[in-house]
Enzyme design. Structure first.
Site, PDB file in Angstrom:
ATOM      1  N   CYS A 106      55.461  43.722  31.040  1.00 34.23           N
ATOM      2  CA  CYS A 106      55.388  42.526  31.876  1.00 34.23           C
ATOM      3  C   CYS A 106      55.276  41.305  30.989  1.00 34.23           C
ATOM      4  O   CYS A 106      54.395  41.230  30.137  1.00 34.23           O
ATOM      5  CB  CYS A 106      54.191  42.630  32.807  1.00 34.23           C
ATOM      6  SG  CYS A 106      53.802  41.099  33.676  1.00 34.23           S
ATOM      7  N   PHE A 247      36.950  39.936  48.724  1.00 33.99           N
ATOM      8  CA  PHE A 247      35.677  40.135  49.431  1.00 33.99           C
ATOM      9  C   PHE A 247      35.109  38.818  49.959  1.00 33.99           C
ATOM     10  O   PHE A 247      33.917  38.548  49.829  1.00 33.99           O
ATOM     11  CB  PHE A 247      34.655  40.833  48.530  1.00 33.99           C
ATOM     12  CG  PHE A 247      34.933  42.300  48.347  1.00 33.99           C
ATOM     13  CD1 PHE A 247      34.832  43.176  49.411  1.00 33.99           C
ATOM     14  CD2 PHE A 247      35.299  42.797  47.106  1.00 33.99           C
ATOM     15  CE1 PHE A 247      35.093  44.533  49.248  1.00 33.99           C
ATOM     16  CE2 PHE A 247      35.563  44.152  46.931  1.00 33.99           C
ATOM     17  CZ  PHE A 247      35.455  45.024  48.008  1.00 33.99           C
ATOM     18  N   ILE A 248      35.990  37.997  50.564  1.00 32.62           N
ATOM     19  CA  ILE A 248      35.546  36.722  51.125  1.00 32.62           C
ATOM     20  C   ILE A 248      34.935  37.008  52.490  1.00 32.62           C
ATOM     21  O   ILE A 248      35.628  37.106  53.505  1.00 32.62           O
ATOM     22  CB  ILE A 248      36.714  35.729  51.244  1.00 32.62           C
ATOM     23  CG1 ILE A 248      37.408  35.549  49.887  1.00 32.62           C
ATOM     24  CG2 ILE A 248      36.223  34.381  51.772  1.00 32.62           C
ATOM     25  CD1 ILE A 248      38.652  34.696  49.944  1.00 32.62           C
ATOM     26  N   ARG A 249      33.638  37.180  52.495  1.00 33.88           N
ATOM     27  CA  ARG A 249      32.927  37.513  53.741  1.00 33.88           C
ATOM     28  C   ARG A 249      31.426  37.279  53.549  1.00 33.88           C
ATOM     29  O   ARG A 249      30.921  37.322  52.430  1.00 33.88           O
ATOM     30  CB  ARG A 249      33.183  38.972  54.129  1.00 33.88           C
ATOM     31  CG  ARG A 249      32.769  39.960  53.038  1.00 33.88           C
ATOM     32  CD  ARG A 249      32.995  41.404  53.436  1.00 33.88           C
ATOM     33  NE  ARG A 249      34.367  41.823  53.298  1.00 33.88           N
ATOM     34  CZ  ARG A 249      34.748  43.112  53.278  1.00 33.88           C
ATOM     35  NH1 ARG A 249      33.836  44.058  53.406  1.00 33.88           N
ATOM     36  NH2 ARG A 249      36.006  43.435  53.141  1.00 33.88           N
TER      37      ARG A 249
END
Length: 269
Positions: A106, A247-249
């Site tokens: 890459c 994990f946006i909570r």
């Protein structure tokens, strides 16, 4: 389209020791075969909404077209499950290696593998610097994404994705396939000449390597999710210059890569 995104089905439900016959709402699936210049190119299984956008975005992400103007004619024939696409030109090399699996480095750093030849050819590092988001922006955009999909609220069976800026959602799309939701956004932006490079993708599901590659092909520098990333996705994000936030909570989030695009309070000592 006449196809429905969701249908009602009778199910046996067990709850707290009681079994009863109830009505439940489930999502539908719809196969669409893309015929590119009279040749069968790919069959996508999707949610039957915004099919033209899906076709345009998929062809662009696969390197078959570079703009909406490359398409001479596009007709979705619902009864046949086909999308007939004629282009003014097509990238013959990309078409030839559309499904060829390879392992290659890459961005010339020899640390990362691509699964498809076209990914190695078409995915480039993100050079455009996104506007910096605050953590409050991240929470608000994720909340707006979750509130935008009534189909998910009814069925729990679809993925949601949205193109955003710091002020809110610009366009949101829903599909049973997480890649399809992103392709629908890409196709919409190409059709309507909406700039993407300084925007953000908010996504409901796991940030897999395939999702990360789709985001890179769209040329977005930041992806937000309420769920987790995979290890391969993070390696790709590092090399391609993409900011990943997961994990946006519950008033918390994790910034995994390229944190300079997220404005945070001073690091606790």
């Amino acid at each position: 389209m006449d196809q429905q995104m969701q249908v009602t089905n009778q199910v046996l439900r067990y709850e707290n020791g009681v079994v009863q016959l109830v009505e439940d709402v489930v999502v539908t699936e719809y196969p669409i075969t893309i015929m590119l210049n009279d040749q069968e190119f790919a069959t996508l299984v999707c949610s039957p909404e915004n099919i033209e956008e899906l076709v345009v975005g998929f062809l662009a992400s696969e390197g078959m077209i570079s703009s909406y103007e490359d398409i001479k004619e596009l007709q979705v024939i619902e009864t046949l499950g086909k999308a007939m696409v004629t282009t003014h030109r097509v990238n013959k090399l990309n078409e030839m290696f559309h499904s060829k699996r390879i392992v290659t480095s890459c961005c010339g750093k020899s640390r990362q593998s691509f699964y498809f030849y076209n990914d190695a050819r078409t995915v480039k590092p993100i050079e455009v610097k996104n506007k910096v988001l605050t953590v409050d922006n991240c929470f608000r955009l994720m909340e707006m994404l979750q509130e935008s999909s009534t189909i998910f609220q009814d069925t729990g069976g679809v993925h949601n994705a949205a193109l955003c800026d710091e002020n809110g959602i610009i366009v949101a799309r829903t599909d049973i396939g997480r890649h399809n939701a992103l392709d629908k956004i890409y196709g919409h932006c190409l059709k309507h000449h909406i700039s993407i490079e300084d925007k953000v993708i908010a996504f409901s599901g796991r940030i897999s390597s395939e999702v990360l590659l789709k985001v890179a092909k769209i040329k977005c520098g930041t992806v937000l999710s309420k769920s987790a990333p995979t290890e391969l996705a993070l390696r790709l994000a590092e090399e391609l210059g993409i900011t990943t936030v997961g994990f946006i909570r519950n008033n918390a989030l994790n910034i995994y890569t390229n944190s300079e695009r997220i404005m945070t309070p001073e690091l606790a000592k």
